[in-house]
Design a protein around this motif. Structure first.
Motif, PDB file in Angstrom:
ATOM      1  N   THR A 133       0.808  -1.227   0.000  1.00  0.00           N
ATOM      2  CA  THR A 133       0.000   0.000   0.000  1.00  0.00           C
ATOM      3  C   THR A 133       0.841   1.277   0.000  1.00  0.00           C
ATOM      4  O   THR A 133       0.346   2.330  -0.407  1.00  0.00           O
ATOM      5  N   GLN A 159      -3.749  -3.847   4.663  1.00  0.00           N
ATOM      6  CA  GLN A 159      -3.140  -3.091   5.756  1.00  0.00           C
ATOM      7  C   GLN A 159      -2.679  -4.024   6.880  1.00  0.00           C
ATOM      8  O   GLN A 159      -1.839  -3.654   7.682  1.00  0.00           O
ATOM      9  N   PHE A 193     -10.175  -1.348  -2.551  1.00  0.00           N
ATOM     10  CA  PHE A 193      -9.793  -1.466  -1.144  1.00  0.00           C
ATOM     11  C   PHE A 193     -10.989  -1.140  -0.274  1.00  0.00           C
ATOM     12  O   PHE A 193     -11.734  -0.190  -0.544  1.00  0.00           O
ATOM     13  N   LYS A 205      -3.228   7.332  -0.346  1.00  0.00           N
ATOM     14  CA  LYS A 205      -3.268   6.666   0.953  1.00  0.00           C
ATOM     15  C   LYS A 205      -3.377   7.733   2.040  1.00  0.00           C
ATOM     16  O   LYS A 205      -2.476   8.558   2.206  1.00  0.00           O
ATOM     17  N   PHE A 214      -7.519   4.258   1.766  1.00  0.00           N
ATOM     18  CA  PHE A 214      -7.509   4.915   0.457  1.00  0.00           C
ATOM     19  C   PHE A 214      -8.731   5.806   0.268  1.00  0.00           C
ATOM     20  O   PHE A 214      -9.865   5.434   0.581  1.00  0.00           O
TER      21      PHE A 214
END
Length: 368
Positions: A133, A159, A193, A205, A214
């Protein structure tokens, strides 16, 4: 049965694959060998949905270790761990492009990813990229600028690692497959996401650890995925004007603006013959008189300077003098519009590869 279907079935039998969606590793080379020179013609005879997975590493593939967590799970293992993906694809092809944390990716890795995507355009209905990410939005925007493929490319990741409580990787993979195979999402580059789909140009991000990291400031997501439905908020596809370059070998540093900062970073970039510079300014695209004088000198030496804003959202406007946006425009600086510095850098890198001269590079930034 067409020759294409027969070839595919023979290959699956040789590989010992049976039941549900078929899963093939390193499928790019294998598919090329099967299809030969009539690949695009035969592809139209196959009715199954094919998703190509290009695996880059990242948290979604990481496990803990003595020196810290690192990507160790293969792309094939990731796909096999989520059997629900079979509901969205008749065949899943997997290619391990690299296996790194995205903070360690170089431009050459992204170029290789783009080349892999080009190779499977006539084979797959959609591409899913598993990726870290930290720099996912940069890789996605790079491909959005460099490629113009007739299929969607959907980046996803996690994550939380697979070994952590409530890991988000499986859910994000399902969302990415749903997006890559959706009838109304047939082109463009995206990030899928937390059950949302974001356009590569707009997404960033926004949080270091939250699952809903996101976001697309000012624009919002392209779509939201519910249990049974997909809600499209705007027309899918890419509004980015392509740049005819994939490999970026130029040098473009990002110089920050800060209250009372010296011009040392800018002067160093000039002395080191940088090919271009991105200046991350204040507010509407302002900086100090000290830094603006260095910008003038960089431009006079033939180095294009793109100005962005460290503000989280909004576009630039040349209003203020005394080093502000009006001064920078008079010096010949290029507006990065609403791009953050790290994305403006990707665009400048590719523009420098594809164009000659500051004015030609400026034209690239005059379009969306």
């Amino acid at each position: 049965m067409s020759q294409y279907d027969a070839d595919r079935r023979s290959f699956m039998q040789l590989a010992g694959i049976a039941g549900g969606a078929t899963l093939t590793s390193n499928a790019t080379a294998a598919t090329d060998e099967m299809e030969g020179s009539n690949e695009s013609d035969e592809r139209g005879e196959y009715d199954g949905t094919v998703v190509q997975v290009l695996s880059m590493g990242g948290t979604i593939a990481s496990t803990p270790g003595d020196g810290g967590a690192s990507p160790s799970e293969s792309g094939e293992a990731l796909i096999e761990s989520v059997p629900e993906l079979e509901e969205y694809a008749d065949e899943i092809l997997v290619d391990q492009v690299t296996q790194l944390g995205s903070f360690n990716l170089e431009q050459e890795h992204v170029a290789e990813l783009g080349e892999k995507a080009r190779q499977v355009e006539d084979v797959a209905d959609g591409i899913v990229v598993t990726h870290g990410t930290d720099t996912m939005e940069e890789s996605a925007y790079h491909l959005d600028l460099a490629l113009d493929l007739d299929l969607p490319i959907v980046f996803t990741g996690a994550q939380r690692r697979p070994d952590e409580v409530s890991t988000d990787g499986p859910a994000n993979l399902v969302t990415s497959f749903r997006a890559a195979t959706h009838d109304e999402i047939r082109s463009g580059v995206y990030i899928a996401f937390n059950e949302e789909l974001h356009a590569a140009r707009d997404v960033t991000k926004g949080h270091t650890r939250k699952l809903e990291t996101f976001e697309s400031p000012d624009k919002g997501p392209v779509a939201q995925f519910t249990r049974d439905d997909v809600r499209l908020y705007r027309e899918p596809g890419s509004d980015t004007e392509s740049i005819d370059a994939l490999r970026a070998e130029k040098t473009v540093p990002i110089v920050a603006s800060g209250q009372g900062m010296s011009d040392r970073q800018l002067r160093f970039a000039i002395e080191e013959d940088a090919d271009g510079i991105v200046l991350d300014g204040f507010g509407l695209g302002n900086t100090s008189e000290t830094l603006s004088d260095a910008v003038r000198d960089a431009i006079e030496s033939g180095i294009p300077v793109v100005v962005t804003s460290r503000s989280h959202a909004g576009s630039l406007a040349a209003i203020y003098g005394n080093g502000g946006g009006e001064t920078l425009r008079d010096h010949g600086a290029i507006s990065g519009d609403d791009l953050p510095a790290h994305k403006a850098r990707i665009k400048l890198l590719l523009a420098l590869e594809a164009r000659d001269g500051v004015d030609s590079v400026r034209e690239c930034f005059g379009s969306w």
